[in-house]
Design a protein around this motif. Structure first.
Motif, PDB file in Angstrom:
ATOM      1  N   VAL A   1      58.676  39.804  56.058  1.00 42.07           N
ATOM      2  CA  VAL A   1      58.366  39.594  55.028  1.00 42.07           C
ATOM      3  C   VAL A   1      59.253  40.067  54.011  1.00 42.07           C
ATOM      4  CG1 VAL A   1      56.276  38.748  55.753  1.00 42.07           C
ATOM      5  CG2 VAL A   1      56.553  40.976  55.309  1.00 42.07           C
TER       6      VAL A   1
ATOM      7  N   ARG B   1      46.467  35.631  49.190  1.00 39.75           N
ATOM      8  CA  ARG B   1      48.072  35.805  49.557  1.00 39.75           C
ATOM      9  C   ARG B   1      47.517  36.254  51.027  1.00 39.75           C
ATOM     10  NH1 ARG B   1      54.120  37.307  48.313  1.00 39.75           N
ATOM     11  NH2 ARG B   1      54.658  37.127  50.842  1.00 39.75           N
TER      12      ARG B   1
ATOM     13  N   LEU C   1      50.178  45.274  53.444  1.00 42.66           N
ATOM     14  CA  LEU C   1      49.878  44.197  54.694  1.00 42.66           C
ATOM     15  C   LEU C   1      48.775  45.503  55.143  1.00 42.66           C
ATOM     16  CD1 LEU C   1      50.819  42.064  57.065  1.00 42.66           C
ATOM     17  CD2 LEU C   1      52.312  44.127  57.330  1.00 42.66           C
TER      18      LEU C   1
ATOM     19  N   TRP D   1      49.778  35.862  59.965  1.00 43.75           N
ATOM     20  CA  TRP D   1      51.121  35.996  60.362  1.00 43.75           C
ATOM     21  C   TRP D   1      51.716  37.076  60.683  1.00 43.75           C
ATOM     22  CZ3 TRP D   1      54.369  40.069  58.267  1.00 43.75           C
ATOM     23  CH2 TRP D   1      55.731  40.237  58.644  1.00 43.75           C
ATOM     24  N   TYR D   2      50.636  38.235  61.065  1.00 45.79           N
ATOM     25  CA  TYR D   2      51.066  39.753  60.909  1.00 45.79           C
ATOM     26  C   TYR D   2      50.424  39.095  62.191  1.00 45.79           C
ATOM     27  CZ  TYR D   2      50.335  44.153  62.618  1.00 45.79           C
ATOM     28  OH  TYR D   2      50.796  46.255  62.737  1.00 45.79           O
TER      29      TYR D   2
ATOM     30  N   LEU E   1      48.861  36.651  55.147  1.00 43.83           N
ATOM     31  CA  LEU E   1      49.683  38.068  56.101  1.00 43.83           C
ATOM     32  C   LEU E   1      48.856  38.304  56.682  1.00 43.83           C
ATOM     33  CD1 LEU E   1      50.994  39.820  52.480  1.00 43.83           C
ATOM     34  CD2 LEU E   1      52.198  39.112  54.143  1.00 43.83           C
TER      35      LEU E   1
ATOM     36  N   ILE F   1      56.230  39.927  47.640  1.00 44.38           N
ATOM     37  CA  ILE F   1      54.802  40.577  48.101  1.00 44.38           C
ATOM     38  C   ILE F   1      54.559  41.342  46.684  1.00 44.38           C
ATOM     39  CG2 ILE F   1      53.513  42.581  48.719  1.00 44.38           C
ATOM     40  CD1 ILE F   1      54.553  41.578  51.476  1.00 44.38           C
TER      41      ILE F   1
END
Length: 338
Positions: free
Chosen positions: A275, A45, A317, A52-53, A49, A297
Motif C-alpha cells: 500500500v 478505509r 495500519l 488486505w492485511y 486496510l 494513506i
C-alpha cells in the motif's frame, strides 16, 4: 519455489512465481468485520486496510507486533552533473546519523515500535553517471538486489523500505519518464531543494539519461539497472523478498515508489502486497501512484524520503488491524445487531 538467487535470471524467475493473496483469509476477515460493534463501513478505509492485511498474513484475526523499517543508502555518479543542492558526502554523513538514531525516520520508527536497520551500499563506489550509460553492471545490480533481499527480517509482520542517496531524485525521475513517458519536466522535482535554472538543468539531465539508456525501456528490471541506484535496487530486492514471505509492505515516497514501479513493469501484480504510505510533495510521486493504482494513506506534504512517510503510516495500519482484531462482536458484547 526458488528461495534465493545469484543471477538476474534467477531473480526474474522468482518474480514470476510470487505467492498469491489469500482470499479465504480475506473473506473470513470481512465476515468478522460484519459482526463487530459498529455500523458496517463506519471505520472507512481502515476496514479495507485490515482485510488486505489479513489476506496477506493468511490470518483473519492478526496483530502487528514486529514492524521493520530498513533504510538503504547509495551514491550516484550523476551528481557530477550538478543536480543536487548537497554534495555526495552527505550520504555517508546521514548514514552515520541514522546509525546514531538522530534522523527523522529513527523517531518515527521508534514511535510505532519498529525495528530499524541501515544498509550502506558501496558508498565509495558511486553508480556510473546515467547520462553516459547504464548505472550498474548486471553483477553490481544483482549484488544490490541481494542486499535488500537479505535485509528483510522473516519475523517482521509489516515492512517499510526507505533510502538515502544524494542524486537519487534524478534517478527516480529518469525511471518514471522511461516507464511512463512524457517530458522530463513532468517528472523532475526539487529533490534537495533545487529551483529555477538549477531545476531546469536537472530536468535536462533526466531527459539526457533517458535518451542515452533508451534500449532499457521495454524491461522493468533493465530500467532499474540502467537508471536506478544501488539503494533503489536494494529496495526492490526487499520488496520481492517481503512478497515471498507474505509480509505486507508500505511504500514510502517518490524514490521508493519509482523502484517499485520497475517491479510493476516486470509483473503487473508484483505490488499487490503493498500500500502507499503517503503521497509526497515531489511532483512525480502522485503521478506514479496513479499509474500504479495506489491510493495514499497520508498526504502531509512530506518530501524527506528515508522511509519517513511509510514509517508514519505504520501507525494507521496498526490502528486498522487493532480495531479489526480487538473489537468485540455484537454477540460478545451483548449489543443488539440491527
Amino acid at each position: 519455489m526458488r528461495q534465493d538467487f545469484t543471477t538476474l535470471s534467477e531473480f526474474s524467475e522468482i518474480l514470476q512465481q510470487l505467492p498469491a493473496f489469500d482470499r479465504a483469509a480475506q473473506d473470513a476477515a470481512q465476515a468478522r468485520n460484519g459482526q463487530l460493534t459498529k455500523p458496517l463501513g463506519a471505520l472507512g478505509r481502515l476496514e479495507d486496510l485490515a482485510a488486505w492485511y489479513c489476506g496477506w498474513r493468511s490470518d483473519p484475526q492478526p496483530s502487528i507486533s514486529t514492524p521493520q523499517v530498513i533504510v538503504f543508502a547509495g551514491n550516484h555518479g550523476v551528481t557530477a552533473q550538478g543536480v543536487s543542492a548537497f554534495p555526495a558526502e552527505v550520504t555517508a554523513q546521514m548514514v552515520a546519523n541514522f546509525q546514531a538514531g538522530g534522523a527523522a525516520v529513527n523517531q518515527l520508527a521508534k514511535s510505532v515500535g519498529a525495528r530499524m536497520d541501515v544498509h550502506a551500499l558501496a558508498l565509495d563506489r558511486p553508480t556510473h553517471d546515467i547520462t553516459q550509460g547504464p548505472a550498474m553492471s548486471e553483477s553490481d545490480f544483482v549484488e544490490a538486489l541481494g542486499v535488500g533481499w537479505h535485509a528483510v527480517d522473516p519475523k517482521a509482520d509489516v515492512l517499510v523500505v526507505g533510502e538515502m542517496g544524494i542524486g537519487n531524485t534524478t534517478s527516480a525521475s529518469a525511471i518514471a519518464a522511461a516507464l511512463f513517458g512524457g517530458a522530463a519536466e513532468e517528472w523532475t522535482g526539487r529533490g534537495t531543494g533545487v529551483e529555477g535554472g538549477a531545476l531546469t538543468h536537472k530536468a535536462a539531465v533526466v531527459a539526457r539519461a533517458v535518451a542515452v539508456n533508451a534500449d532499457c525501456k521495454s524491461n522493468g528490471l533493465e530500467v532499474l539497472r540502467c537508471l536506478g541506484g544501488r539503494e533503489l535496487a536494494a529496495m526492490a530486492g526487499a520488496m520481492v523478498r517481503a512478497r515471498l514471505l507474505r509480509i505486507p509492505l508500505i511504500l514510502d515516497g517518490f524514490i521508493c515508489t519509482a523502484a517499485a514501479a520497475c517491479l510493476h513493469a516486470a509483473r503487473r501484480d508484483a505490488l499487490d502486497h503493498t500500500v502507499a504510505g503517503h503521497v509526497s510533495a515531489e511532483v512525480g510521486h502522485a503521478k506514479i501512484l496513479k499509474h500504479l493504482n495506489k491510493d495514499p494513506i497520508l498526504s502531509l506534504d512530506m518530501r524527506l524520503g528515508e522511509g519517513s512517510g511509510g514509517a508514519l503510516a505504520i501507525a494507521v495500519l496498526q490502528g486498522a488491524v487493532a480495531c479489526h482484531s480487538g473489537m468485540a462482536t455484537f454477540a460478545e458484547a451483548g449489543v443488539s445487531d440491527a
